[in-house]
Motif scaffolding. Structure first.
Motif, PDB file in Angstrom:
ATOM      1  N   THR A 186      63.341   0.397  38.959  1.00 22.19           N
ATOM      2  CA  THR A 186      64.514   1.386  39.284  1.00 22.19           C
ATOM      3  C   THR A 186      65.931   0.698  38.975  1.00 22.19           C
ATOM      4  O   THR A 186      66.416   1.248  37.969  1.00 22.19           O
ATOM      5  N   VAL A 187      66.295  -0.549  38.276  1.00 25.05           N
ATOM      6  CA  VAL A 187      67.432  -0.700  38.357  1.00 25.05           C
ATOM      7  C   VAL A 187      67.099  -0.970  36.578  1.00 25.05           C
ATOM      8  O   VAL A 187      68.196  -0.864  36.016  1.00 25.05           O
ATOM      9  N   ALA A 188      66.237  -1.602  36.188  1.00 27.02           N
ATOM     10  CA  ALA A 188      65.827  -1.755  35.021  1.00 27.02           C
ATOM     11  C   ALA A 188      65.475  -0.417  33.999  1.00 27.02           C
ATOM     12  O   ALA A 188      65.983  -0.505  32.893  1.00 27.02           O
ATOM     13  N   CYS A 189      65.200   0.904  34.902  1.00 29.93           N
ATOM     14  CA  CYS A 189      65.035   1.622  33.804  1.00 29.93           C
ATOM     15  C   CYS A 189      67.048   2.630  33.803  1.00 29.93           C
ATOM     16  O   CYS A 189      67.152   2.814  32.897  1.00 29.93           O
ATOM     17  N   GLN A 190      68.100   2.087  35.034  1.00 30.39           N
ATOM     18  CA  GLN A 190      69.180   2.757  34.756  1.00 30.39           C
ATOM     19  C   GLN A 190      69.950   1.309  33.374  1.00 30.39           C
ATOM     20  O   GLN A 190      70.704   1.719  32.951  1.00 30.39           O
TER      21      GLN A 190
END
Ligand SMILES: NC(=O)c1ccc[n+]([C@@H]2O[C@H](COP(=O)([O-])OP(=O)(O)OC[C@H]3O[C@@H](n4cnc5c(N)ncnc54)[C@H](OP(=O)(O)O)[C@@H]3O)[C@@H](O)[C@H]2O)c1
Length: 330
Positions: free
Chosen positions: A159-163
């Motif tokens: 989720t963090v990597a995507c953002q």
């Protein structure tokens, strides 16, 4: 003072189940000189824990009837050490238990200010936010215009990597299991497209979303999905190996990629990393994450109540039972 802790009673050979653990209450001995006692506020449920439960490996081997390895955040409630005072907050290897006790040097003091303590395991946590930053920005070198694919996209690191990729100006496609997760990724996390790897024709789904191929693949999963993406990388692509959760239930026979020749054919690079090797850069990563939080970077948390919930929570990591950051509140 009593401590409620999760101990290993049987080494799992496949999927981790509650029956592999016992949850027991023990009385803690008095503190020795240099030790502190910490009331654990949150325990991080991390994929690497599974790799410690079998034959052992990079992260060590869990001892039978010993508390299970886990990172946590908590508050010092008793101190016989000069470095930490009652009321200080710490993070570190608290293990899966309600009270952690040991040498002060085992723990790292944190200034939590007005932030919720769980954030120091999530967005600001070494195995979550800092891992996503190290992999996507530092190792992967994400840049505007890249077409980025992230597997395990609806989990904590994913989720963090995507953002982070989206904030960098990339087109971002996530891979996750099931329509609820793919909808969440596009509607709540705000990425450009999402692929349900449990639905048919996963390769066709990616072709439709990235017809010109993939510049950067941030891989949390390994196995068949890695080959599926390798077959679609562009010239000069980067493939970042963050993890391979599809392999952790059988570390004795890890399946490697079959299509690794695509790396040579397309002048690409496959780059692995372990966040702990970037310790000197944690402060810089944290500063950048805090800035991006002001611009909307978020990590929803799923918090399971009571340390007795830890074994089932660990199981959820492998059957897809959570979105965002999974935590246990002892
Ligand atoms: N390199 C490093 O330093 C470092 C540090 C921390 C973590 N990691 C790695 O980062 C990855 C994510 O960790 P996390 O803590 O953030 O966990 P997480 O993503 O919150 O949870 C794991 C997710 O993996 C997915 N998954 C499980 N088995 C799968 C399979 N067979 N095929 C496809 N997807 C599967 C599940 O989602 P679905 O419902 O989508 O299947 C699950 O939600 C792990 O591989 C971990 O080892 C690496």
């Amino acid at each position: 003072m009593d401590n409620r802790r999760v101990v290993l009673v049987e080494r799992p050979t496949g999927l981790v189940e509650a029956s592999h653990f016992a949850v027991e209450t023990v009385e803690l001995p008095a503190l020795e000189e240099g030790q502190v006692r910490v009331e654990v506020s949150h325990v991080s449920v991390d994929a690497f824990i599974r790799t410690t439960l079998g034959g052992g490996g990079f992260h060590g081997q869990a001892g039978m009837r010993e508390p299970v390895m886990a990172l946590g955040v908590g508050k010092v409630v008793e101190s016989a050490a000069a470095e930490l005072a009652v009321g200080d907050w710490i993070t570190g290897a608290t293990m899966a238990q309600s009270v952690a006790q040991g040498p002060a040097a085992m723990f790292q003091k944190i200034e939590i200010g007005n932030q919720p303590p769980s954030m120091f395991l999530g967005l600001l946590g070494v195995t979550t936010g800092l891992t996503a930053y190290a992999g996507m920005v530092r190792v992967g070198g994400v840049k505007a215009g890249d077409t980025v694919v992230v597997s395990g996209a609806a989990g904590a690191v994913g989720t963090v990597a995507c953002q982070l990729a989206k904030h960098s100006g990339a087109k971002v496609i996530g891979i996750a299991g099931g329509p609820e997760k793919t909808k969440w990724l596009t509607d709540t996390i705000g990425i450009d497209g999402a692929i349900d790897y449990k639905a048919p024709d996963v390769g066709g789904q990616l072709d439709a979303l990235a017809p010109d191929g993939v510049d950067l693949y941030f891989d949390n999963v390994g196995g068949e999905l890695l080959d599926m993406v390798l077959d679609r990388i562009r010239m000069e692509a980067r493939v970042v190996l963050c993890g391979a959760i599809s392999q952790y239930n059988n570390m004795e026979e890890v399946r490697g990629p079959k299509l690794y020749l695509r790396i040579a054919e397309r002048n690409a690079q496959m780059l692995g990393f372990t966040v702990f090797h970037y310790e000197k850069e944690y402060a810089a990563f944290t500063k950048q994450i805090l800035e991006w939080m002001d611009n909307g970077l978020q990590l929803p948390e799923q918090i399971e109540e009571g340390i007795d919930a830890f074994p089932n929570a660990l199981n959820k990591m492998f059957v897809g039972g959570h979105m965002g950051k999974l935590l246990v509140k002892p």
